[in-house]
Motif scaffolding. Structure first.
Motif, PDB file in Angstrom:
ATOM      1  N   LEU A  59      -0.972   5.907   5.233  1.00  0.00           N
ATOM      2  CA  LEU A  59       0.330   6.326   4.713  1.00  0.00           C
ATOM      3  C   LEU A  59       0.886   7.488   5.533  1.00  0.00           C
TER       4      LEU A  59
ATOM      5  N   HIS B 153       0.837  -1.204   0.000  1.00  0.00           N
ATOM      6  CA  HIS B 153       0.000   0.000   0.000  1.00  0.00           C
ATOM      7  C   HIS B 153       0.875   1.258   0.000  1.00  0.00           C
ATOM      8  N   TYR B 154       1.903   1.266   0.855  1.00  0.00           N
ATOM      9  CA  TYR B 154       2.777   2.441   0.938  1.00  0.00           C
ATOM     10  C   TYR B 154       3.495   2.684  -0.390  1.00  0.00           C
TER      11      TYR B 154
ATOM     12  N   ASP C 258      -6.464   4.733   2.987  1.00  0.00           N
ATOM     13  CA  ASP C 258      -5.147   4.549   2.367  1.00  0.00           C
ATOM     14  C   ASP C 258      -4.229   5.720   2.684  1.00  0.00           C
ATOM     15  N   TRP C 259      -4.757   6.922   2.547  1.00  0.00           N
ATOM     16  CA  TRP C 259      -3.939   8.122   2.736  1.00  0.00           C
ATOM     17  C   TRP C 259      -3.671   8.402   4.208  1.00  0.00           C
TER      18      TRP C 259
ATOM     19  N   SER D  64       0.807   3.940  -3.002  1.00  0.00           N
ATOM     20  CA  SER D  64       0.379   5.317  -2.719  1.00  0.00           C
ATOM     21  C   SER D  64       1.506   6.308  -2.981  1.00  0.00           C
TER      22      SER D  64
ATOM     23  N   GLY E 162      -1.941   2.698  -7.761  1.00  0.00           N
ATOM     24  CA  GLY E 162      -2.312   2.630  -6.346  1.00  0.00           C
ATOM     25  C   GLY E 162      -3.060   1.359  -5.996  1.00  0.00           C
TER      26      GLY E 162
END
Length: 111
Positions: free
Chosen positions: A94, A31-32, A90-91, A35, A61
């Protein structure tokens, strides 16, 4: 018959569930990466005025994220059921990772 999915009224209610669906560190790392690449691609496309490249951002993404879910978490990405909360999650995840504030209590212990 499957039980109906829980309905979350706020992002604050949803986020602990979201984190629990990302217990495997390999999934979170994917994910990181995804993103972060989206941020880089977005910046590049805007600076270079290559706007067609913005179409690749969701593929980048979600591509990395879904590999993490299907191969490591073995669960269905929350995006399919909670698209807006999942996108925000997600954001937030992160940001919390980069700032060292990612809450660990929602993750299962490694095997």
């Amino acid at each position: 018959m499957k039980a109906p999915k829980k309905q979350y009224n706020t992002f604050a209610e949803f986020y602990p569930y979201y984190l629990s669906e990302h217990s495997d560190v390999r999934c979170r790392v994917l994910h990181y990466i995804g993103s972060s690449l989206v941020i880089i691609a977005l910046g590049y496309c805007l600076v270079m005025q290559q706007y067609w490249g913005l179409l690749l951002c969701p593929l980048i993404g979600y591509g990395f994220a879904w590999v993490g879910h299907f191969f490591f978490e073995h669960n269905r990405p929350a995006t399919f059921t909670y698209p807006v909360y999942s996108f925000v999650g997600d954001w937030v995840m992160l940001f919390q990772f980069f700032t060292g504030r990612l809450p660990q209590e929602h993750f299962k212990a490694p095997k």
